[in-house]
Scaffold this motif. Sequence first.
Motif, PDB file in Angstrom:
ATOM      1  N   ASN A 104       0.849  -1.203   0.000  1.00 38.32           N
ATOM      2  CA  ASN A 104       0.000   0.000   0.000  1.00 38.32           C
ATOM      3  C   ASN A 104       0.873   1.236   0.000  1.00 38.32           C
ATOM      4  O   ASN A 104       0.864   2.031   0.934  1.00 38.32           O
ATOM      5  CB  ASN A 104      -0.898   0.007   1.254  1.00 38.32           C
ATOM      6  CG  ASN A 104      -2.196  -0.711   0.991  1.00 38.32           C
ATOM      7  OD1 ASN A 104      -2.631  -0.845  -0.149  1.00 38.32           O
ATOM      8  ND2 ASN A 104      -2.817  -1.210   2.039  1.00 38.32           N
ATOM      9  N   SER A 130      -5.957  -5.479  -3.648  1.00 42.49           N
ATOM     10  CA  SER A 130      -7.014  -5.352  -2.637  1.00 42.49           C
ATOM     11  C   SER A 130      -7.750  -6.657  -2.437  1.00 42.49           C
ATOM     12  O   SER A 130      -8.001  -7.396  -3.382  1.00 42.49           O
ATOM     13  CB  SER A 130      -8.028  -4.278  -3.043  1.00 42.49           C
ATOM     14  OG  SER A 130      -9.064  -4.209  -2.063  1.00 42.49           O
ATOM     15  N   GLY A 131      -8.078  -6.925  -1.176  1.00 41.07           N
ATOM     16  CA  GLY A 131      -8.875  -8.109  -0.857  1.00 41.07           C
ATOM     17  C   GLY A 131      -8.379  -8.808   0.373  1.00 41.07           C
ATOM     18  O   GLY A 131      -8.879  -9.839   0.764  1.00 41.07           O
ATOM     19  N   LYS A 184      -5.606   2.534  -5.817  1.00 37.99           N
ATOM     20  CA  LYS A 184      -5.738   1.708  -4.601  1.00 37.99           C
ATOM     21  C   LYS A 184      -5.980   2.595  -3.384  1.00 37.99           C
ATOM     22  O   LYS A 184      -6.775   2.269  -2.500  1.00 37.99           O
ATOM     23  CB  LYS A 184      -4.472   0.876  -4.389  1.00 37.99           C
ATOM     24  CG  LYS A 184      -4.448   0.078  -3.076  1.00 37.99           C
ATOM     25  CD  LYS A 184      -5.634  -0.875  -2.944  1.00 37.99           C
ATOM     26  CE  LYS A 184      -5.528  -1.867  -1.812  1.00 37.99           C
ATOM     27  NZ  LYS A 184      -5.556  -1.356  -0.449  1.00 37.99           N
ATOM     28  N   GLU A 191     -13.483   2.822   0.929  1.00 35.82           N
ATOM     29  CA  GLU A 191     -13.674   1.746   1.925  1.00 35.82           C
ATOM     30  C   GLU A 191     -13.913   2.355   3.307  1.00 35.82           C
ATOM     31  O   GLU A 191     -14.820   1.952   4.040  1.00 35.82           O
ATOM     32  CB  GLU A 191     -12.422   0.869   1.927  1.00 35.82           C
ATOM     33  CG  GLU A 191     -12.325  -0.205   2.980  1.00 35.82           C
ATOM     34  CD  GLU A 191     -10.930  -0.826   2.994  1.00 35.82           C
ATOM     35  OE1 GLU A 191     -10.502  -1.366   1.960  1.00 35.82           O
ATOM     36  OE2 GLU A 191     -10.250  -0.761   4.035  1.00 35.82           O
ATOM     37  N   TYR A 192     -13.130   3.356   3.643  1.00 35.05           N
ATOM     38  CA  TYR A 192     -13.299   4.025   4.952  1.00 35.05           C
ATOM     39  C   TYR A 192     -14.701   4.614   5.048  1.00 35.05           C
ATOM     40  O   TYR A 192     -15.395   4.467   6.054  1.00 35.05           O
ATOM     41  CB  TYR A 192     -12.288   5.153   5.097  1.00 35.05           C
ATOM     42  CG  TYR A 192     -10.917   4.828   5.615  1.00 35.05           C
ATOM     43  CD1 TYR A 192     -10.180   3.751   5.122  1.00 35.05           C
ATOM     44  CD2 TYR A 192     -10.336   5.619   6.598  1.00 35.05           C
ATOM     45  CE1 TYR A 192      -8.900   3.498   5.585  1.00 35.05           C
ATOM     46  CE2 TYR A 192      -9.047   5.366   7.068  1.00 35.05           C
ATOM     47  CZ  TYR A 192      -8.344   4.309   6.553  1.00 35.05           C
ATOM     48  OH  TYR A 192      -7.060   4.063   7.023  1.00 35.05           O
ATOM     49  N   LYS A 262      -4.040   2.539   8.903  1.00 32.78           N
ATOM     50  CA  LYS A 262      -2.639   2.463   8.484  1.00 32.78           C
ATOM     51  C   LYS A 262      -2.247   3.654   7.596  1.00 32.78           C
ATOM     52  O   LYS A 262      -1.111   3.795   7.231  1.00 32.78           O
ATOM     53  CB  LYS A 262      -2.383   1.160   7.760  1.00 32.78           C
ATOM     54  CG  LYS A 262      -2.436  -0.065   8.687  1.00 32.78           C
ATOM     55  CD  LYS A 262      -1.853  -1.280   8.022  1.00 32.78           C
ATOM     56  CE  LYS A 262      -2.091  -2.521   8.866  1.00 32.78           C
ATOM     57  NZ  LYS A 262      -2.824  -3.547   8.090  1.00 32.78           N
ATOM     58  N   ARG A 289     -12.438   8.106  12.632  1.00 33.12           N
ATOM     59  CA  ARG A 289     -11.471   7.158  13.191  1.00 33.12           C
ATOM     60  C   ARG A 289     -10.566   7.851  14.213  1.00 33.12           C
ATOM     61  O   ARG A 289     -10.225   7.287  15.249  1.00 33.12           O
ATOM     62  CB  ARG A 289     -10.620   6.535  12.080  1.00 33.12           C
ATOM     63  CG  ARG A 289     -11.413   5.604  11.183  1.00 33.12           C
ATOM     64  CD  ARG A 289     -10.548   4.543  10.550  1.00 33.12           C
ATOM     65  NE  ARG A 289     -11.311   3.732   9.595  1.00 33.12           N
ATOM     66  CZ  ARG A 289     -10.810   2.678   8.966  1.00 33.12           C
ATOM     67  NH1 ARG A 289      -9.570   2.308   9.186  1.00 33.12           N
ATOM     68  NH2 ARG A 289     -11.544   1.991   8.112  1.00 33.12           N
TER      69      ARG A 289
HETATM   70  C1  6PG Z   1      -7.530  -3.924   1.014  1.00 26.58           C
HETATM   71  C2  6PG Z   1      -7.476  -3.253   2.368  1.00 26.58           C
HETATM   72  C3  6PG Z   1      -6.066  -3.167   2.899  1.00 26.58           C
HETATM   73  C4  6PG Z   1      -5.937  -2.241   4.102  1.00 26.58           C
HETATM   74  C5  6PG Z   1      -6.331  -2.881   5.383  1.00 26.58           C
HETATM   75  C6  6PG Z   1      -6.066  -1.965   6.584  1.00 26.58           C
HETATM   76  O1  6PG Z   1      -7.906  -3.239   0.050  1.00 26.58           O
HETATM   77  O2  6PG Z   1      -7.203  -5.120   0.972  1.00 26.58           O
HETATM   78  O3  6PG Z   1      -7.970  -1.918   2.201  1.00 26.58           O
HETATM   79  O4  6PG Z   1      -5.257  -2.632   1.872  1.00 26.58           O
HETATM   80  O5  6PG Z   1      -4.629  -1.912   4.289  1.00 26.58           O
HETATM   81  O6  6PG Z   1      -7.694  -3.141   5.288  1.00 26.58           O
HETATM   82  O7  6PG Z   1      -6.374  -0.649   6.235  1.00 26.58           O
HETATM   83  P1  6PG Z   1      -6.597   0.460   7.403  1.00 26.58           P
HETATM   84  O8  6PG Z   1      -5.678   0.085   8.545  1.00 26.58           O
HETATM   85  O9  6PG Z   1      -6.200   1.765   6.791  1.00 26.58           O
HETATM   86  O10 6PG Z   1      -8.032   0.349   7.777  1.00 26.58           O
END
Ligand code: 6PG
Length: 470
Positions: A104, A130-131, A184, A191-192, A262, A289
Amino acid sequence: MTKAEIGLIGLGVMGSNLALNIAEKGQKIAVFNRTTSRTTAFAKDAGALSDMIVPCETIEELAKAIRPPRPIILMVQAGAAVDEQIAHLKPVLQANDIIIDAGNANFRDTVRRFKELEGTGLTFIGMGVSGGEEGARHGPSIMVGGAEESYARVEPTLTAISAKYNGEPCSAWLGPDGAGHFVKTIHNGIEYADMQMIAEIYGILRDGLGMKAKEIGEIFHGWNKGRLNSYLIEITANVLAAEDPKTGRPVVDVILDRAGQKGTGKWSVIEAQTLGVPATAIEAAVAARVISSMKDERLKAEAAYGIAAPKLGKEVVADLELALFAGKISAYAQGFAVMSAASREFNWNLPLPTIAKIWRAGCIIRSQFLGTIAEAFGKDASVPNLLMAPAFIGMMKEASPALRRVVARAAEAGLPVPALASALAYFDAYRQGRGTSNLIQGQRDFFGAHGFERIDAEGAHHGPWGSGAE
Ligand code: 6PG
């Protein structure tokens, strides 16, 4: 012995699962891990796949084991570790070999690494994967940035290991240098927002209606059969249904309400602001968060202000599914608007329909909803915002009244719904023909003589308050 098709460095959770996926698809892979015992154990535990795996104890051995031009995947901690690995690899690789950062990474680091490798003969790919663990092992969504010829060398492997949606691989070359990692990053920003809005709806059911985790889980399970069908709704139902083995209570009730992050969500917000594109639902999700991490402060504030003791009528439940759907439309529209702006800014020509398509399976935000987005952009890629795609105008007209009612009721009850409220406010501001910034222009000119435009004349003007010439 036949050479390996590809190499991989970093046998952590993601790296080891990606390597097994590659081996399972019949592509011989050479692997290396800084801790040799990890490499040995990985090859040993690979079972039937071990004859497709070449464990290497040194970087030199790894390079020798791969068919030139050598693609080598780095699945290491984003940041300095990637630069260290590149430095270790440079002396043992040759012209046209390809270093692939599958972590990432911040796309700005990827662009820098591209530039640093220029002239060395080595090429670089910045690849968003991703996944999570499941995706790495059985089919992630793969977002590639780099030279198209580099992609051509690894395309068969990436296509083979990627998730498939109706047989279509969820892997694509998206543009040069940092394009893949940027996409990504925005995937994670969306996603957040998605996760935050789901948590806000959970909060309304838990705190506003006093529902228990199991009952809430059943509601999400039901929604997963409809327009909200998605991986995040599916796992939400599973998390809410899960029992804590230690206490027998719903595990969600014993999890501390302090969210980690992260950094990819934060990067999304920084880049949206830098590009001048509002991503209010993503911003609200990142802020939520941070506020969640302020647990001690929140406990003190609750003591100072008292607990919000909201009581909502059961009728609000009927609005929640559509409200979440409307919030999702707004948040995804923001994410795609940020990618559109980046595409213009960095001259990437990002294929929005393709991005939506490769997000239909494998990635964390995977859903049938992304198929609708792909269709919308496929019909008219020039549409300035998803909210202006005909299909979405209809859906938003149908769903936004529910979002409005839910945000209003939550606000009245003192329930925090920052992402849903931001999604609604974005929609309301976006479709307001005459906003209120005329007053802001007046204020700015009053105190700073910044000037303003008029609705009835061209050019810059000043107001009659003596602070600037008319
Ligand atoms: C993905 C996820 C992954 C991400 C973790 C933790 O696409 O597989 O998004 O890349 O790093 O889910 O992300 P956070 O700690 O930022 O929630």
